[in-house]
Design a protein around this motif. Structure first.
Motif, PDB file in Angstrom:
ATOM      1  N   TYR A 251      51.905  46.402  32.191  1.00 61.82           N
ATOM      2  CA  TYR A 251      52.677  45.363  32.867  1.00 61.82           C
ATOM      3  C   TYR A 251      54.131  45.400  32.413  1.00 61.82           C
ATOM      4  N   ASP A 252      55.049  45.212  33.363  1.00 63.42           N
ATOM      5  CA  ASP A 252      56.394  44.798  33.009  1.00 63.42           C
ATOM      6  C   ASP A 252      56.844  43.774  34.054  1.00 63.42           C
ATOM      7  N   LYS A 253      58.092  43.383  34.021  1.00 59.51           N
ATOM      8  CA  LYS A 253      58.555  42.312  34.899  1.00 59.51           C
ATOM      9  C   LYS A 253      58.369  42.657  36.368  1.00 59.51           C
ATOM     10  N   TYR A 254      58.476  43.947  36.709  1.00 59.64           N
ATOM     11  CA  TYR A 254      58.475  44.363  38.105  1.00 59.64           C
ATOM     12  C   TYR A 254      57.251  45.173  38.524  1.00 59.64           C
ATOM     13  N   ASN A 255      56.441  45.614  37.577  1.00 64.46           N
ATOM     14  CA  ASN A 255      55.367  46.551  37.914  1.00 64.46           C
ATOM     15  C   ASN A 255      54.054  46.234  37.207  1.00 64.46           C
ATOM     16  N   LYS A 256      52.979  46.568  37.883  1.00 63.08           N
ATOM     17  CA  LYS A 256      51.638  46.571  37.313  1.00 63.08           C
ATOM     18  C   LYS A 256      51.066  47.955  37.624  1.00 63.08           C
ATOM     19  N   ILE A 257      50.711  48.710  36.589  1.00 59.50           N
ATOM     20  CA  ILE A 257      50.368  50.121  36.742  1.00 59.50           C
ATOM     21  C   ILE A 257      48.986  50.374  36.151  1.00 59.50           C
ATOM     22  N   TYR A 258      48.132  51.067  36.909  1.00 59.95           N
ATOM     23  CA  TYR A 258      46.778  51.343  36.427  1.00 59.95           C
ATOM     24  C   TYR A 258      46.204  52.539  37.179  1.00 59.95           C
TER      25      TYR A 258
END
Length: 216
Positions: free
Chosen positions: A131-138
């Motif tokens: 997670y970051d402020k702009y993205n969710k990556i998996y």
């Protein structure tokens, strides 16, 4: 049980604090100098992992050891990043669901390695979400669904982690896919910035896909 790993990259502290508040029973692992960010939101980790070369503060380590925080100190000369060692520590505890904050910082080499870590552990049965402020990556394998009200942002993108992945069906989106190849070499940007136009996305495919939910 789940784990929250906080690494040393750029972190939106309000998002991190909110996630920790909503997931109070999770184990919190601080990586190297990330403890400074946890201090800003008054969060005590359960475990601290790293070579602590960027922290360089023995008094701080002694303080947390006295508070019963587990300190896992590694030699700076090693074959794995501190982030990967933190994931290993969570997996050793039997944890199969991990959220990572701070993995997408200024250093692209670290960021890219952290993305590759997602696939490594997916093949071992461990789900990691960055997670970051702009993205969710998996990473997803073979088939998954997603409800629109759970989407991290407006956009969703797909990348093959095996050079080519066959997408049998992608529905519930503005640009649906049926029986097409996701080819990271020939068409690396073809499947970015899709948008959900239904209440539920469904994807049926072969192999491992990197999924990025994003917002501006």
């Amino acid at each position: 049980m789940k784990a929250i790993i906080v690494t040393g990259g750029d972190i939106d502290l309000s998002s991190l604090a909110d996630y920790i508040e909503k997931n109070k029973d999770n184990i919190i692992i601080s990586v190297d100098a990330a403890i400074k960010n946890l201090e800003k939101i008054n969060v005590l980790p359960d475990i601290m992992v790293g070579d602590f070369d960027t922290l360089d503060d023995d008094e701080r380590l002694e303080k947390y050891a006295s508070l019963d925080v587990e300190i896992v100190k590694h030699d700076p000369v090693k074959d794995f990043s501190d982030s990967e060692l933190a994931v290993d520590r969570a997996v050793e505890a039997g944890i199969k669901d991990i959220a990572v904050f701070g993995a997408m910082g200024k250093r692209f080499d670290h960021a890219f390695a952290n993305v590759l870590i997602l696939q490594k552990y997916k093949k071992l049965g461990v789900d990691i979400t960055v997670y970051d402020k702009y993205n969710k990556i998996y990473v997803k394998s073979n088939h998954f669904t997603l409800e629109k009200d759970k989407l991290w942002g407006k956009y969703i993108s797909f990348f093959s982690l095996e050079c080519k992945s066959f997408m049998k069906k992608l529905s519930g989106v503005k640009y649906p896919i049926e029986n097409r190849m996701i080819d990271s070499i020939a068409t690396p940007s073809l499947y970015i910035s899709n948008e959900m136009n239904g209440d539920r996305l469904e994807a049926v495919f072969g192999g491992d896909l990197l999924v990025v939910e994003s917002r501006d």
